[in-house]
Design a protein around this motif. Structure first.
Motif, PDB file in Angstrom:
ATOM      1  N   ARG A  16      47.916  38.575  38.268  1.00  0.00           N
ATOM      2  CA  ARG A  16      48.229  38.672  36.838  1.00  0.00           C
ATOM      3  C   ARG A  16      49.694  38.355  36.547  1.00  0.00           C
ATOM      4  O   ARG A  16      50.031  37.908  35.454  1.00  0.00           O
ATOM      5  N   GLN A  22      44.029  33.449  34.018  1.00  0.00           N
ATOM      6  CA  GLN A  22      43.681  34.860  33.877  1.00  0.00           C
ATOM      7  C   GLN A  22      42.171  35.095  33.859  1.00  0.00           C
ATOM      8  O   GLN A  22      41.722  36.238  33.900  1.00  0.00           O
ATOM      9  N   ASP A  23      41.415  33.991  33.809  1.00  0.00           N
ATOM     10  CA  ASP A  23      39.961  34.130  33.981  1.00  0.00           C
ATOM     11  C   ASP A  23      39.581  34.047  35.456  1.00  0.00           C
ATOM     12  O   ASP A  23      38.400  34.043  35.794  1.00  0.00           O
ATOM     13  N   ARG A 178      39.408  37.680  32.454  1.00  0.00           N
ATOM     14  CA  ARG A 178      39.601  37.533  31.013  1.00  0.00           C
ATOM     15  C   ARG A 178      39.235  36.102  30.639  1.00  0.00           C
ATOM     16  O   ARG A 178      40.023  35.186  30.829  1.00  0.00           O
ATOM     17  N   SER A 179      38.029  35.945  30.125  1.00  0.00           N
ATOM     18  CA  SER A 179      37.499  34.597  29.911  1.00  0.00           C
ATOM     19  C   SER A 179      36.828  34.498  28.562  1.00  0.00           C
ATOM     20  O   SER A 179      36.196  35.460  28.094  1.00  0.00           O
ATOM     21  N   ASP A 180      36.957  33.317  27.930  1.00  0.00           N
ATOM     22  CA  ASP A 180      36.232  33.077  26.686  1.00  0.00           C
ATOM     23  C   ASP A 180      34.839  32.528  26.948  1.00  0.00           C
ATOM     24  O   ASP A 180      34.087  32.243  26.019  1.00  0.00           O
TER      25      ASP A 180
END
Length: 204
Positions: A16, A22-23, A178-180
């Motif tokens: 991080r 961050q994904d 952390r993924s869209d």
């Protein structure tokens, strides 16, 4: 053991703090699996050469490690790569994983990758990871240090077989991504937990 929850947490913290996805490469795995959907084609190799550059698997401005040199040697080896790819697919009937295969099964493919950029387990490991993310562990000079890959692969597979907290480790990793995009259904939890645990072991 290198693979444990404390090392995994430390590895995630180290990740991080860097300018890394961050994904934890979830979007990359969509691309990786889509690109190899038809197997190791010439199109797959062209995309893989670009990805190997992005993941810093080669960066030589001079021969033999220029992009053109890597590309040409990979093209010459594409028949062998394809043969090993389909052999491994057929041997499992599902997505191959380090949990279910032995080094003797995967060594021929790794040897071909090593011929493309000799004396570089980082390159060979990443190239093979782009074919089989759940089967080959990513090795990196900065993050994990560099070892004899066979020794590393065998040792991490042995640790994984003895690791009793796989479900807890997967939950930790899922929460950290952390993924869209939704988590890819073939996200390589086993090899990514190994990699992150090793990062935590080294840097924690």
């Amino acid at each position: 053991m290198i693979i444990n929850l404390d090392n995994l947490k430390s590895g995630l913290q180290w990740w991080r703090k860097r300018d890394w996805p961050q994904d934890i490469h979830n979007a990359d795995y969509y691309d990786i699996y889509n690109t190899r959907a038809a197997g190791p084609t010439e199109e797959w190799w062209r995309a893989t050469v670009d990805r190997l550059s992005q993941w810093r698997a080669y960066r030589g401005p001079k021969p033999p490690n220029t992009k053109a040199g890597i590309s040409a040697r990979g093209t010459r080896n594409l028949v062998g790569i394809t043969s090993q790819y389909w052999k491994l697919i057929a041997s499992t009937g599902t997505e191959p994983s380090i949990a279910y295969l032995n080094w003797e099964d995967v060594a021929p493919l790794f040897a071909i990758a090593s011929d493309i950029k000799p004396v570089s387990p980082v390159f060979a490991g990443k190239m093979c990871h782009f074919l089989f993310p759940r089967l080959f562990i990513v090795m990196d000079n900065l993050a994990t240090s560099v070892f004899d890959y066979e020794f590393y692969w065998r040792g991490m597979k042995d640790e994984w077989s003895r690791f009793k907290e796989k479900a807890e480790a997967q939950n930790l990793l899922e929460e950290a991504i952390r993924s869209d995009k939704p988590l890819h259904p073939l996200y390589p939890f086993e090899t990514k937990i190994m990699e992150l645990s090793h990062i935590g072991y080294k840097h924690g």
